[in-house]
Scaffold this motif. Structure first.
Motif, PDB file in Angstrom:
ATOM      1  N   ASP A   1      -8.329  -3.757  -1.391  1.00  2.00           N
ATOM      2  CA  ASP A   1      -7.357  -4.489  -0.587  1.00  2.00           C
ATOM      3  C   ASP A   1      -8.097  -5.455   0.338  1.00  2.00           C
ATOM      4  OD1 ASP A   1      -4.300  -4.362   0.185  1.00  2.00           O
ATOM      5  OD2 ASP A   1      -5.403  -4.551   2.075  1.00  2.00           O
TER       6      ASP A   1
ATOM      7  N   LEU B   1       0.815  -1.215   0.000  1.00  4.07           N
ATOM      8  CA  LEU B   1       0.000   0.000   0.000  1.00  4.07           C
ATOM      9  C   LEU B   1       0.849   1.266   0.000  1.00  4.07           C
ATOM     10  CD1 LEU B   1      -2.963  -1.017   2.342  1.00  4.07           C
ATOM     11  CD2 LEU B   1      -2.997  -0.734  -0.142  1.00  4.07           C
TER      12      LEU B   1
ATOM     13  N   THR C   1      -3.406  -6.497  -2.485  1.00  2.42           N
ATOM     14  CA  THR C   1      -4.145  -5.418  -3.138  1.00  2.42           C
ATOM     15  C   THR C   1      -4.470  -5.856  -4.557  1.00  2.42           C
ATOM     16  OG1 THR C   1      -2.936  -3.769  -1.838  1.00  2.42           O
ATOM     17  CG2 THR C   1      -4.123  -2.988  -3.771  1.00  2.42           C
TER      18      THR C   1
ATOM     19  N   LEU D   1      -3.565   5.802  -0.636  1.00  2.00           N
ATOM     20  CA  LEU D   1      -3.849   4.389  -0.449  1.00  2.00           C
ATOM     21  C   LEU D   1      -3.255   3.809   0.832  1.00  2.00           C
ATOM     22  CD1 LEU D   1      -3.169   3.177  -4.121  1.00  2.00           C
ATOM     23  CD2 LEU D   1      -5.393   3.648  -3.065  1.00  2.00           C
TER      24      LEU D   1
ATOM     25  N   ASN E   1       0.847   3.845  -3.091  1.00  2.00           N
ATOM     26  CA  ASN E   1       0.547   5.223  -2.731  1.00  2.00           C
ATOM     27  C   ASN E   1       1.614   6.172  -3.283  1.00  2.00           C
ATOM     28  OD1 ASN E   1      -1.060   7.140  -0.773  1.00  2.00           O
ATOM     29  ND2 ASN E   1       1.107   7.555  -0.399  1.00  2.00           N
TER      30      ASN E   1
END
Length: 385
Positions: free
Chosen positions: A99, A60, A104, A71, A64
């Protein structure tokens, strides 16, 4: 390439071509299919879509850092949408994101998957992430039903969390921004959900349709409702120059207050200080010639010349079109920002000029939200003043 969908074996199924090849365009009556889909009574076979998984403890924070959405705090089962931009802020990839606490899951157009997979693998460096193509094991099925079980869908849950992605387009996301100033945004009625199901469950879904337990709608029905909801699609509305601002995609796919990512400087600059060079519009098309323009058809506007004469000049292109069960023939188009919002446009298609009335999505004023005070110009000062 995804396997041939069992839902194409249904009576009346007509396979789509082009972008949606591999699934049904319709099952005999696109207009009825639209109504059933809108009522939450039908499913849409999107099993030709690509599915990537990103596993590992850094997944994540890594996603991100390279994409437009926040995220890092995405909770298990929560949905998001994110874009990968080039260094100049232009859209390269668009992904639906969910997720499950362990992995994810990214849903995207099948044609984009190979390029995105390769790029993500190159960007892993020493991070604890692994990118896997799940397209052969999982299929995407869409619906407007609030509960997927109501339309005979059993979303997969390999890690204990149902893989059900709910489209955030229905409202402005946290950290997002909407340029459209319509009093009632049509996305309020856009309750789109995509369920990831095990591909070997598709024959059971086909049999449920045959038994009348659930209805099936084709991609023509989906496209008509998507266009009416002003919802952009990567495969149709985006070209090599597209900025997210031009499609009002800051609404759901961009977080304006997150940290740095590739293309972020352009996103901020255009939003705060500039204007996007183009803007998305909905066109209500004249249907008297029974011609429905297609992706890439030129949009023209009439320009007044200095000698009093007029001429038509190209100002944009059609990106998507459909026949809507209530609105009739409609289309999304990307046109120059400076085109007046109150003039009639014309679309050149099949040698015919089709008149089109604009419905503004992204207004000419989009951008420049930062109110920077202008300092007075200093003139020549005389002694004593």
């Amino acid at each position: 390439m995804s396997p041939v969908s069992p839902l194409l074996e249904l009576d009346g199924a007509v396979q789509a071509d082009g972008l949606d090849a591999g699934v049904a365009a319709h099952y005999g009556n696109p207009m009825i299919e639209q109504r059933r889909l809108l009522a939450g009574e039908a499913v849409v076979d999107l099993s030709n879509r690509g599915v990537l998984g990103v596993a590992g403890p850094d997944r994540l924070t890594w996603l991100n850092s390279i994409s437009s959405q926040e995220l890092r705090s995405l909770a298990p089962g929560q949905s998001a949408e994110t874009l990968l931009l080039d260094p100049n802020g232009r859209i390269e990839y668009a992904m639906d994101v969910i997720d499950d606490g362990v992995e994810t899951w990214l849903i995207l157009e099948a044609g984009e998957l190979p390029g995105l997979h390769t790029w993500l693998d190159k960007m892993r460096f020493t991070l604890r992430v692994q990118v896997v193509d799940h397209s052969l094991a999982y299929a995407v099925i869409g619906t407007m039903a609030v509960d997927p079980a109501a339309v005979h869908l059993a979303p997969a849950a390999p890690n204990g969390v149902a893989l059900t992605w709910r489209d955030p387009w229905s409202s402005v996301g946290n950290g997002g921004f909407q340029y459209a100033d319509a009093p009632a945004h049509p996305a309020a009625d856009w309750h789109w959900t995509e369920a990831l199901v095990l591909r070997d469950r598709l024959p059971a879904l086909r049999d449920a349709v045959r038994a009348g337990t659930v209805s099936a709608a084709g991609t023509l029905a989906l496209e008509a409702l998507r266009i009416a909801a002003w919802r952009p699609r990567r495969a149709t509305e985006v070209d090599e120059k597209t900025l997210p601002h031009e499609l009002d995609w800051l609404r759901s796919a961009v977080h304006l207050n997150k940290g740095c990512y590739r293309g972020q400087e352009t996103v901020a600059k255009v939003h705060n200080l500039g204007h996007p060079p183009r803007r998305l519009v909905l066109l209500h098309l004249d249907g008297s010639d029974a011609v429905l323009p297609v992706h890439g058809d030129e949009v023209e506007a009439t320009k007044q010349l200095a000698d009093g004469e007029t001429e038509r000049r190209g100002v944009g292109v059609i990106t998507s079109s459909a026949r809507h069960h209530e609105l009739g023939p409609i289309a999304l188009a990307v046109i120059k920002r400076t085109v007046p919002a109150d003039i009639t446009l014309h679309v050149q298609s099949q040698g015919i000029s089709v008149a089109a009335a604009q419905e503004v999505i992204v207004p000419q004023s989009a951008g420049s939200v930062a109110e920077i005070p202008r300092l007075p110009r200093l003139g020549i000062r005389t002694p004593g003043h």
